[in-house]
Design a protein around this motif. Sequence first.
Motif, PDB file in Angstrom:
ATOM      1  N   LEU A 115       0.827  -1.203   0.000  1.00 51.86           N
ATOM      2  CA  LEU A 115       0.000   0.000   0.000  1.00 51.86           C
ATOM      3  C   LEU A 115       0.865   1.259   0.000  1.00 51.86           C
ATOM      4  O   LEU A 115       0.531   2.260  -0.649  1.00 51.86           O
ATOM      5  CB  LEU A 115      -0.944  -0.008   1.209  1.00 51.86           C
ATOM      6  N   LYS A 116       1.986   1.192   0.679  1.00 56.03           N
ATOM      7  CA  LYS A 116       2.925   2.320   0.658  1.00 56.03           C
ATOM      8  C   LYS A 116       3.458   2.530  -0.758  1.00 56.03           C
ATOM      9  O   LYS A 116       3.548   3.671  -1.243  1.00 56.03           O
ATOM     10  CB  LYS A 116       4.073   2.050   1.632  1.00 56.03           C
ATOM     11  N   LEU A 117       3.815   1.443  -1.434  1.00 53.06           N
ATOM     12  CA  LEU A 117       4.284   1.555  -2.812  1.00 53.06           C
ATOM     13  C   LEU A 117       3.177   2.064  -3.723  1.00 53.06           C
ATOM     14  O   LEU A 117       3.435   2.864  -4.646  1.00 53.06           O
ATOM     15  CB  LEU A 117       4.788   0.195  -3.304  1.00 53.06           C
ATOM     16  N   ALA A 118       1.945   1.647  -3.464  1.00 51.76           N
ATOM     17  CA  ALA A 118       0.822   2.130  -4.265  1.00 51.76           C
ATOM     18  C   ALA A 118       0.709   3.644  -4.204  1.00 51.76           C
ATOM     19  O   ALA A 118       0.425   4.304  -5.220  1.00 51.76           O
ATOM     20  CB  ALA A 118      -0.480   1.479  -3.778  1.00 51.76           C
ATOM     21  N   LYS A 119       0.956   4.223  -3.021  1.00 49.24           N
ATOM     22  CA  LYS A 119       0.938   5.689  -2.880  1.00 49.24           C
ATOM     23  C   LYS A 119       2.040   6.321  -3.730  1.00 49.24           C
ATOM     24  O   LYS A 119       1.835   7.363  -4.363  1.00 49.24           O
ATOM     25  CB  LYS A 119       1.109   6.086  -1.404  1.00 49.24           C
ATOM     26  N   GLU A 120       3.209   5.684  -3.768  1.00 54.54           N
ATOM     27  CA  GLU A 120       4.315   6.206  -4.571  1.00 54.54           C
ATOM     28  C   GLU A 120       3.984   6.178  -6.063  1.00 54.54           C
ATOM     29  O   GLU A 120       4.452   7.025  -6.829  1.00 54.54           O
ATOM     30  CB  GLU A 120       5.585   5.398  -4.312  1.00 54.54           C
ATOM     31  N   LEU A 121       3.177   5.202  -6.456  1.00 52.86           N
ATOM     32  CA  LEU A 121       2.891   5.008  -7.878  1.00 52.86           C
ATOM     33  C   LEU A 121       1.645   5.739  -8.362  1.00 52.86           C
ATOM     34  O   LEU A 121       1.356   5.708  -9.559  1.00 52.86           O
ATOM     35  CB  LEU A 121       2.747   3.506  -8.167  1.00 52.86           C
ATOM     36  N   GLY A 122       0.929   6.385  -7.455  1.00 56.18           N
ATOM     37  CA  GLY A 122      -0.203   7.179  -7.912  1.00 56.18           C
ATOM     38  C   GLY A 122      -1.470   7.096  -7.093  1.00 56.18           C
ATOM     39  O   GLY A 122      -2.398   7.884  -7.319  1.00 56.18           O
ATOM     40  N   ALA A 123      -1.580   6.160  -6.156  1.00 54.05           N
ATOM     41  CA  ALA A 123      -2.787   6.083  -5.338  1.00 54.05           C
ATOM     42  C   ALA A 123      -2.904   7.339  -4.468  1.00 54.05           C
ATOM     43  O   ALA A 123      -1.923   7.787  -3.877  1.00 54.05           O
ATOM     44  CB  ALA A 123      -2.760   4.840  -4.457  1.00 54.05           C
ATOM     45  N   THR A 124      -4.105   7.877  -4.395  1.00 54.76           N
ATOM     46  CA  THR A 124      -4.341   9.038  -3.536  1.00 54.76           C
ATOM     47  C   THR A 124      -4.752   8.618  -2.127  1.00 54.76           C
ATOM     48  O   THR A 124      -4.558   9.374  -1.179  1.00 54.76           O
ATOM     49  CB  THR A 124      -5.434   9.932  -4.130  1.00 54.76           C
ATOM     50  N   HIS A 125      -5.318   7.401  -2.011  1.00 52.83           N
ATOM     51  CA  HIS A 125      -5.746   6.872  -0.723  1.00 52.83           C
ATOM     52  C   HIS A 125      -5.482   5.370  -0.699  1.00 52.83           C
ATOM     53  O   HIS A 125      -5.423   4.719  -1.754  1.00 52.83           O
ATOM     54  CB  HIS A 125      -7.239   7.111  -0.483  1.00 52.83           C
ATOM     55  N   THR A 126      -5.344   4.836   0.503  1.00 54.34           N
ATOM     56  CA  THR A 126      -5.202   3.383   0.654  1.00 54.34           C
ATOM     57  C   THR A 126      -6.143   2.890   1.741  1.00 54.34           C
ATOM     58  O   THR A 126      -6.478   3.622   2.681  1.00 54.34           O
ATOM     59  CB  THR A 126      -3.752   2.986   1.016  1.00 54.34           C
ATOM     60  N   VAL A 127      -6.563   1.637   1.595  1.00 54.05           N
ATOM     61  CA  VAL A 127      -7.400   0.974   2.596  1.00 54.05           C
ATOM     62  C   VAL A 127      -6.776  -0.380   2.881  1.00 54.05           C
ATOM     63  O   VAL A 127      -6.609  -1.192   1.972  1.00 54.05           O
ATOM     64  CB  VAL A 127      -8.849   0.793   2.109  1.00 54.05           C
ATOM     65  N   ASN A 128      -6.416  -0.602   4.135  1.00 51.90           N
ATOM     66  CA  ASN A 128      -5.860  -1.894   4.531  1.00 51.90           C
ATOM     67  C   ASN A 128      -7.014  -2.808   4.924  1.00 51.90           C
ATOM     68  O   ASN A 128      -7.609  -2.649   5.981  1.00 51.90           O
ATOM     69  CB  ASN A 128      -4.872  -1.733   5.687  1.00 51.90           C
ATOM     70  N   SER A 129      -7.307  -3.765   4.064  1.00 47.38           N
ATOM     71  CA  SER A 129      -8.462  -4.636   4.292  1.00 47.38           C
ATOM     72  C   SER A 129      -8.198  -5.693   5.354  1.00 47.38           C
ATOM     73  O   SER A 129      -9.092  -6.471   5.691  1.00 47.38           O
ATOM     74  CB  SER A 129      -8.873  -5.312   2.979  1.00 47.38           C
ATOM     75  N   ASP A 130      -6.980  -5.710   5.883  1.00 51.64           N
ATOM     76  CA  ASP A 130      -6.664  -6.634   6.974  1.00 51.64           C
ATOM     77  C   ASP A 130      -7.028  -6.039   8.328  1.00 51.64           C
ATOM     78  O   ASP A 130      -6.980  -6.725   9.339  1.00 51.64           O
ATOM     79  CB  ASP A 130      -5.171  -6.992   6.939  1.00 51.64           C
ATOM     80  N   GLN A 131      -7.369  -4.763   8.332  1.00 52.67           N
ATOM     81  CA  GLN A 131      -7.759  -4.092   9.561  1.00 52.67           C
ATOM     82  C   GLN A 131      -9.263  -4.278   9.793  1.00 52.67           C
ATOM     83  O   GLN A 131      -9.965  -4.886   9.000  1.00 52.67           O
ATOM     84  CB  GLN A 131      -7.407  -2.601   9.489  1.00 52.67           C
ATOM     85  N   LYS A 132      -9.759  -3.728  10.872  1.00 47.09           N
ATOM     86  CA  LYS A 132     -11.152  -3.962  11.266  1.00 47.09           C
ATOM     87  C   LYS A 132     -12.156  -3.098  10.510  1.00 47.09           C
ATOM     88  O   LYS A 132     -13.350  -3.390  10.520  1.00 47.09           O
ATOM     89  CB  LYS A 132     -11.311  -3.726  12.770  1.00 47.09           C
ATOM     90  N   GLU A 133     -11.690  -2.045   9.831  1.00 47.14           N
ATOM     91  CA  GLU A 133     -12.634  -1.140   9.190  1.00 47.14           C
ATOM     92  C   GLU A 133     -13.334  -1.819   8.004  1.00 47.14           C
ATOM     93  O   GLU A 133     -12.776  -2.695   7.350  1.00 47.14           O
ATOM     94  CB  GLU A 133     -11.923   0.125   8.717  1.00 47.14           C
ATOM     95  N   ASN A 134     -14.551  -1.401   7.751  1.00 50.24           N
ATOM     96  CA  ASN A 134     -15.337  -1.918   6.646  1.00 50.24           C
ATOM     97  C   ASN A 134     -14.846  -1.291   5.340  1.00 50.24           C
ATOM     98  O   ASN A 134     -14.879  -0.072   5.171  1.00 50.24           O
ATOM     99  CB  ASN A 134     -16.819  -1.605   6.868  1.00 50.24           C
TER     100      ASN A 134
END
Length: 368
Positions: free
Chosen positions: A225-244
């Motif tokens: 997800l950190k690399l995704a931000k470097e490559l152009g993602a404006t936001h990330t969601v870690n689906s391994d966490q508790k948030e929906n």
Amino acid sequence: MKDIKAAVVEQKEGKFNMKSLKLKDLQPNEVLVEIKGAGICHTDLTARDQSYDVPLPMILGHEGSGVVKEVGSQVKKVQKGDHVVLTYGSCGTCRTCLEGTPQYCEKFFDLNFGGERLDSDEEAIDQSKEEVHSRFFQQSSFATFSIATERNVVKVTKDAPIEMLGPLGCGIQTGSGAVINSLKPTAGSTIAVFGAGSVGLSAIMAAKICGCQTIIAVDINADRLKLAKELGATHTVNSDQKENVVEKIKELTAQGVDYAAETSGIPAVLAQAVSALRWKGKVAVVGAPPMGETAPIDVNEVLVWGKQIIGVVEGDSIPDVFIPRLIEYYQNGQFPFDKLVTKFDFEDINHAIEQMEAGNTIKPILTF
């Protein structure tokens, strides 16, 4: 016959064993390529593990790149010395090929997973005269030399690093093409990419090229997800966490995203991607689960909201057009796919696969 060294899978879930083999002579429409680099794709492991029914023993590998050493008598697209990327096979004569969509060739499975020439069962042979399937995706590029067809070689510029370009023939063109060719997002639109492997990260880079305003990467791996931000993602969601995940995406985008790409191959994640769409949203199904898997999708949600679910093979790419374009994006600094790559010596193929399966590398490339 051509003497080659190849990595051969001989049994289900087996190791890749180095063998000395002989390739049979070229047919008129074929091209002999000296392999300089070969990407390892999850589809290679799917074939190794027999999740898809492919014949063994076989030389796998379908993201090869190299230099043309010999051409058949009917070949006109390339000549000796050309740099080429090898891509998927297609027949060129069925209805879908003639309609300009060779990625949906009616003989796609036979050509790419059958391990044989289209009109012949001739194979490579080992020292004991036993035959080895040598046409995985009409290339079998886990070898020092490969025979491909004129249809699945793509001539590329010689000023790009040839050993790096093989993944453009499958995984990277699949992710980027799913966005550029299939979803075709408008500038200023919103997109969520589920899965941050090589296919998903390629989709994120493509979304940035297309001018998407909000690009959301979803994965369980914080480093990716950190690399995704470097490559152009404006936001990330870690689906391994508790948030929906769906609620988080709708929080970031009001009603949901205009577009989504599902690259994980997990049916439950596809259901999330559909639910994360806004009215009239569209999701590209890119990740491939085992045969027979179904996804728990609310049909009325698709119907009432006017959502679209589309299947995408090989990024809906016409490789002779799309792969050179990706190389131009790369050379212009718009598509830094080299950030996904870790190089391994060809002889270290089993170690490279171990690193890939452990999540320590995103896109291994074997160099020769």
